[in-house]
Design a protein around this motif. Structure first.
Motif, PDB file in Angstrom:
ATOM      1  N   LEU A   1       0.820  -1.212   0.000  1.00  0.00           N
ATOM      2  CA  LEU A   1       0.000   0.000   0.000  1.00  0.00           C
ATOM      3  C   LEU A   1       0.856   1.265   0.000  1.00  0.00           C
ATOM      4  N   ASN A   2       1.925   1.263   0.796  1.00  0.00           N
ATOM      5  CA  ASN A   2       2.821   2.414   0.817  1.00  0.00           C
ATOM      6  C   ASN A   2       3.623   2.522  -0.472  1.00  0.00           C
ATOM      7  N   GLY A   3       4.039   1.373  -1.000  1.00  0.00           N
ATOM      8  CA  GLY A   3       4.846   1.374  -2.221  1.00  0.00           C
ATOM      9  C   GLY A   3       4.096   1.915  -3.435  1.00  0.00           C
ATOM     10  N   ILE A   4       2.813   1.573  -3.545  1.00  0.00           N
ATOM     11  CA  ILE A   4       2.043   2.079  -4.691  1.00  0.00           C
ATOM     12  C   ILE A   4       1.384   3.415  -4.364  1.00  0.00           C
ATOM     13  N   GLN A   5       1.634   3.903  -3.154  1.00  0.00           N
ATOM     14  CA  GLN A   5       1.137   5.200  -2.689  1.00  0.00           C
ATOM     15  C   GLN A   5      -0.382   5.313  -2.825  1.00  0.00           C
ATOM     16  N   THR A   6      -1.055   4.311  -2.269  1.00  0.00           N
ATOM     17  CA  THR A   6      -2.512   4.303  -2.258  1.00  0.00           C
ATOM     18  C   THR A   6      -3.020   5.583  -1.611  1.00  0.00           C
ATOM     19  N   ASP A   7      -4.041   6.191  -2.200  1.00  0.00           N
ATOM     20  CA  ASP A   7      -4.631   7.404  -1.650  1.00  0.00           C
ATOM     21  C   ASP A   7      -5.246   7.090  -0.287  1.00  0.00           C
ATOM     22  N   TYR A   8      -4.748   7.749   0.762  1.00  0.00           N
ATOM     23  CA  TYR A   8      -5.181   7.435   2.117  1.00  0.00           C
ATOM     24  C   TYR A   8      -6.652   7.758   2.343  1.00  0.00           C
ATOM     25  N   ASP A   9      -7.108   8.899   1.865  1.00  0.00           N
ATOM     26  CA  ASP A   9      -8.509   9.282   2.080  1.00  0.00           C
ATOM     27  C   ASP A   9      -9.453   8.280   1.417  1.00  0.00           C
ATOM     28  N   MET A  10      -9.099   7.828   0.219  1.00  0.00           N
ATOM     29  CA  MET A  10      -9.914   6.828  -0.469  1.00  0.00           C
ATOM     30  C   MET A  10      -9.895   5.514   0.326  1.00  0.00           C
ATOM     31  N   PHE A  11      -8.730   5.143   0.811  1.00  0.00           N
ATOM     32  CA  PHE A  11      -8.593   3.919   1.604  1.00  0.00           C
ATOM     33  C   PHE A  11      -9.477   4.008   2.853  1.00  0.00           C
ATOM     34  N   ALA A  12      -9.417   5.139   3.553  1.00  0.00           N
ATOM     35  CA  ALA A  12     -10.215   5.320   4.770  1.00  0.00           C
ATOM     36  C   ALA A  12     -11.706   5.268   4.459  1.00  0.00           C
ATOM     37  N   GLU A  13     -12.115   5.874   3.374  1.00  0.00           N
ATOM     38  CA  GLU A  13     -13.530   5.868   2.989  1.00  0.00           C
ATOM     39  C   GLU A  13     -13.978   4.451   2.638  1.00  0.00           C
ATOM     40  N   GLU A  14     -13.150   3.716   1.942  1.00  0.00           N
ATOM     41  CA  GLU A  14     -13.485   2.323   1.609  1.00  0.00           C
ATOM     42  C   GLU A  14     -13.569   1.460   2.858  1.00  0.00           C
ATOM     43  N   MET A  15     -12.675   1.686   3.806  1.00  0.00           N
ATOM     44  CA  MET A  15     -12.724   0.920   5.054  1.00  0.00           C
ATOM     45  C   MET A  15     -14.019   1.199   5.795  1.00  0.00           C
ATOM     46  N   GLU A  16     -14.437   2.435   5.826  1.00  0.00           N
ATOM     47  CA  GLU A  16     -15.695   2.783   6.482  1.00  0.00           C
ATOM     48  C   GLU A  16     -16.868   2.073   5.802  1.00  0.00           C
ATOM     49  N   ARG A  17     -16.879   2.042   4.481  1.00  0.00           N
ATOM     50  CA  ARG A  17     -17.950   1.362   3.747  1.00  0.00           C
ATOM     51  C   ARG A  17     -17.936  -0.141   4.013  1.00  0.00           C
ATOM     52  N   ILE A  18     -16.739  -0.738   4.068  1.00  0.00           N
ATOM     53  CA  ILE A  18     -16.625  -2.176   4.334  1.00  0.00           C
ATOM     54  C   ILE A  18     -17.163  -2.495   5.727  1.00  0.00           C
ATOM     55  N   VAL A  19     -16.751  -1.712   6.720  1.00  0.00           N
ATOM     56  CA  VAL A  19     -17.210  -1.943   8.098  1.00  0.00           C
ATOM     57  C   VAL A  19     -18.727  -1.806   8.182  1.00  0.00           C
ATOM     58  N   ASP A  20     -19.261  -0.763   7.578  1.00  0.00           N
ATOM     59  CA  ASP A  20     -20.723  -0.572   7.596  1.00  0.00           C
ATOM     60  C   ASP A  20     -21.434  -1.749   6.933  1.00  0.00           C
ATOM     61  N   TYR A  21     -20.915  -2.218   5.807  1.00  0.00           N
ATOM     62  CA  TYR A  21     -21.521  -3.331   5.080  1.00  0.00           C
ATOM     63  C   TYR A  21     -21.527  -4.604   5.930  1.00  0.00           C
ATOM     64  N   ILE A  22     -20.394  -4.897   6.554  1.00  0.00           N
ATOM     65  CA  ILE A  22     -20.292  -6.110   7.381  1.00  0.00           C
ATOM     66  C   ILE A  22     -21.210  -6.010   8.592  1.00  0.00           C
ATOM     67  N   LYS A  23     -21.275  -4.848   9.209  1.00  0.00           N
ATOM     68  CA  LYS A  23     -22.177  -4.664  10.363  1.00  0.00           C
ATOM     69  C   LYS A  23     -23.633  -4.886   9.960  1.00  0.00           C
ATOM     70  N   GLU A  24     -24.023  -4.414   8.766  1.00  0.00           N
ATOM     71  CA  GLU A  24     -25.394  -4.578   8.292  1.00  0.00           C
ATOM     72  C   GLU A  24     -25.726  -6.037   8.046  1.00  0.00           C
ATOM     73  N   LYS A  25     -24.741  -6.821   7.631  1.00  0.00           N
ATOM     74  CA  LYS A  25     -24.947  -8.238   7.342  1.00  0.00           C
ATOM     75  C   LYS A  25     -25.068  -9.087   8.595  1.00  0.00           C
ATOM     76  N   GLU A  26     -24.501  -8.604   9.709  1.00  0.00           N
ATOM     77  CA  GLU A  26     -24.507  -9.378  10.956  1.00  0.00           C
ATOM     78  C   GLU A  26     -25.930  -9.533  11.450  1.00  0.00           C
ATOM     79  N   PRO A  27     -26.269 -10.742  11.890  1.00  0.00           N
ATOM     80  CA  PRO A  27     -27.627 -10.953  12.427  1.00  0.00           C
ATOM     81  C   PRO A  27     -27.812 -10.156  13.723  1.00  0.00           C
ATOM     82  N   ALA A  28     -29.014  -9.658  13.923  1.00  0.00           N
ATOM     83  CA  ALA A  28     -29.320  -8.919  15.157  1.00  0.00           C
ATOM     84  C   ALA A  28     -29.314  -9.859  16.343  1.00  0.00           C
ATOM     85  N   GLU A  29     -28.802  -9.403  17.448  1.00  0.00           N
ATOM     86  CA  GLU A  29     -28.738 -10.251  18.654  1.00  0.00           C
ATOM     87  C   GLU A  29     -29.960 -10.084  19.490  1.00  0.00           C
TER      88      GLU A  29
END
Length: 134
Positions: free
Chosen positions: A106-134
């Motif tokens: 990631l550092n070597g290809i100089q991935t855009d940090y803001d884009m990476f952070a935004e994608e991580m937020e979307r991934i976390v939200d998606y996984i949380k939505e998929k989790e069954p309610a307790e």
């Protein structure tokens, strides 16, 4: 920083706890000796928020990267004392290798940090939505 106990008192406690005064402690100046022992005893041997086995597995993973043979040996033996299996130790090392590889990439290809952070937020939200309610 004044020591609260005499060096001889601290050394006695070390011997009772570890069976000896480790040579790596012997060079510590008197004024820091009690402080360093208390910190070591609390973080390395004491119960903290992170269970000891997991702290030691983190230490193994960390020092597999720093390449410190002393720390790697210390944390490996401590992890075993706190119940880590050989398989868990191998997994911690493999995880460190994998994680460090991604960091280099990631550092070597100089991935855009803001884009990476935004994608991580979307991934976390998606996984949380998929989790069954307790």
């Amino acid at each position: 920083m004044a020591t609260s106990r005499k060096r001889s008192e601290v050394e006695k406690e070390m011997k009772e706890t570890l069976g000896l005064v480790p040579s790596f402690f012997q060079g510590i100046r008197d004024e820091f000796f009690d402080y360093e022992w208390e910190l070591f005893k609390r973080l390395e041997l004491g119960e903290t928020l992170i269970p000891n086995k997991y702290k030691e597995l983190m230490g193994i993973a960390l020092h597999s990267e720093t390449k410190c043979q002393y720390c790697t040996l210390f944390h490996t033996e401590a992890a075993k004392l706190f119940g880590a299996t050989d398989e868990e130790i191998q997994e911690a090392i493999h995880y460190a290798k994998m994680s460090l590889g991604w960091s280099a990439y990631l550092n070597g290809i100089q991935t855009d940090y803001d884009m990476f952070a935004e994608e991580m937020e979307r991934i976390v939200d998606y996984i949380k939505e998929k989790e069954p309610a307790e």
